[in-house]
Design an enzyme around this catalytic site. Sequence first.
Site, short mmCIF file in Angstrom:
data_model
loop_
_atom_site.label_atom_id
_atom_site.label_comp_id
_atom_site.label_asym_id
_atom_site.label_seq_id
_atom_site.Cartn_x
_atom_site.Cartn_y
_atom_site.Cartn_z
N ASP A 101 67.59 71.33 119.99
CA ASP A 101 67.29 70.53 118.82
C ASP A 101 67.16 69.08 119.31
OD1 ASP A 101 66.83 69.54 116.30
OD2 ASP A 101 68.52 70.54 115.36
C1 BGC Z 1 66.24 69.06 113.08
C2 BGC Z 1 65.28 70.15 113.50
C3 BGC Z 1 63.90 69.57 113.66
C4 BGC Z 1 63.95 68.45 114.67
C5 BGC Z 1 62.61 67.78 114.91
C6 BGC Z 1 66.18 67.85 113.97
O1 BGC Z 1 66.90 66.81 113.43
O2 BGC Z 1 67.56 69.57 113.06
O3 BGC Z 1 65.27 71.19 112.55
O4 BGC Z 1 63.03 70.59 114.08
O5 BGC Z 1 64.84 67.44 114.18
O6 BGC Z 1 62.20 67.06 113.80
#
Ligand code: BGC
Length: 752
Positions: free
Chosen positions: A234
Amino acid sequence: MKQYEQQVKKLVSQMTLEEKASLCSGADFWNTKAIPRLQLSSVMVSDGPHGLRKQSGPADHLGLNDSMEAVCFPAGSAMASSFDRTLIRHIGQLLGEEAKSEHIHTLLGPAINIKRSPLCGRNFEYLSEDPYLAGEMASSYVEGVQSQDVGVSVKHYAANNQEYRRMSTDSTVDERTLREIYLKAFEITVRNSRPWTIMGAYNRLNGTYCCENEWLLTTVLREEWGFDGIVMSDWGAVNNRVRALQAGLNLEMPASDGLTDQLIVDAVKDGSLDITVLDNAVSDLVNWVLKGQPETSFSGEYDKALHHEESRKAAAQCAVLLKNEANILPLSKRNTVAFIGPFAKVPRFQGGGSSHIHASRLIGAVEAAKTLPVIYAAGVEADGETRSEALLSEAISAAKQATAAVLFAGLPESFESEGYDRTHLELPACQNELIEAVAAVQPNTIIVLHNGSPVAMPWLDHVAAVLEMYLGGQAVGAAAVDLLYGDANPCGKLAETFPLRIEDTPSYLNFPGDGQTVRYGEGVFVGYRWYDSRHMKVLFPFGHGLSYTTFAFDQLSLSSETLTDGEQLTVRISIKNTGLLAGSEVVQLYIAPPEKQLDYRPAQELKGFEKTALQPGAEKTVTFVLDTRAFAYYRSSNSCWYAPSGCYELRIGNSSRNILCRASVTLKTKPPRLIYSESLTMGDLLEHGMMNAFGALLQDNALFNANTSTPATDENTALTPEMMEAMLGGLPLHAIARNKTREEIQKILDLG
Ligand code: BGC
């Protein structure tokens, strides 16, 4: 064999150490690094999950900066309520088309974390409290997206069930609970639909960051489930890059400005990182990059207007009719109806954070109903949370003038979002007041809800109908009108329980933890597993949803009265549309374990569902095929799934609380080899039917023989067989076989 094995081998063999390390983190926020001299291109990934958030300008992972226009489909909570694999696959395919036409290699979704508490700020994006439903829905989504040669990233792996301190908190979960609840949806998705990527979650799991957790990323994901894609972090979830690589994390996102690439190079050079670990990670990465080459797969513009229409149809199929007293719905198009609430004009249709879409269009219910006799009153201020005496009086008089009032209520954006959790289940006080005031003057009051997760409904007894639209995407207003006036027939079912009070929820005492740790103390008793096992009253049960027509379930039949390892059981049930309108019903199959096991198994669990469309009077047979795994629980002491022998009940219904047909099947399975441990008791042997071992241990036991050799003469001291069983049941083996070694006891256990 991997798809591009030969090409990958060749490319990796030509790379320098630095080039290999460079592939292990992003080039920037959304792109991976290229190696131009080897013609290995960079690829772009984007959120997800219910629409495309492609950013070509300033980038962020919180939905702050703008993104390209895209179609916003119903959010995960709504999608799952469709209980419709075909629909979700279709939405996935449309999302894949959009991604492909925008040169997106991999879409960051679906988000499948289990709804442990209704307070989690991100529940709107997630699918269900039930892992089987979440896994099945996610598999269909993945199939749909990947049918367009676009990858997915199934997120967030794992036990990432709250927003509070989501980047550091340590989820403490026992293995059985993990396997049965929190990993299960990932397992189903990986096994069924081979996603290209998995996204490692921010949090720690039992003390180790998910992105550094070898058990999670390698032992379970790759070795047990056969995952052959890549794991990406993530955004910002990497703590120790080298450790993460060793654990099985291929790609760190976003860019690390070369810093962590250098750490990888240094670790190989000083011998602390085996080069084969890097080679394997890079081979997977190259294979993933080659799977979708945007240059060649670009299909040009997609039809935005068509996708909008599809999103409208989908939103109608996802909505859940919670209450419909005296069949107040559908409304007649001839009568004057008051639409009340700011959400009637501008619906809340999506959630905040990384899934926030720049919607290509937005249609509210007032606009969708412009040819109908509808009057409008706001009732509260446009933000949905500020009271206004003048607007309240205006709404009351509009409600009085009309034959029915439809009040569009729900959670304002500030109430739920990625990044923070709710602290209560209430709607804004001004909306509750508005509903009560309108219902007091208009008996035909209908509530349409726009919210990402369950809300309390103190006014439920005073209104005639409630239609749950969730955050239904950009066409939700039109879908609501289709349903209100009967152009569409509601067919969604709740993918989560609506509790009466937050105090009733399974994780109430343990959510969201103390900031360092969150203890999953409720174990496997999540969602309806908790409420049903405790026979608790709920506001609306899991699986509930009404229709404008009626259905009858009949002729439940099983292919056999018994089931053993390696066999399959076919369950058939006939369903008939007994009403006057065409409609769809979801046949739900729950399994209840033998009564004796109830204290450590949920009272019942969903093991099958099928959505069926039927014309009035039409009848169909729905079939489920089960094997013993559907009856199993995860037995941690043996590290395996085990379905104990006994009589199980198969329950067919249209919600977890409305079981319409029942049948029984007797399982005759072979217990796993019982491995001696100090906590094993004589009761465990009885439960496993290990009478040889039980007898051998007793016979050999001086203490027991001394006590039982003299028959009781006094009535007061006589032990009934039940008392004997209970007393003996608790005796640890080591207490009864005190003069024996572990090996000797194991030999006795192996007598069976
Ligand atoms: C989120 C993810 C997301 C990523 C990119 C993170 O803060 O938890 O679900 O895909 O950001 O935007």
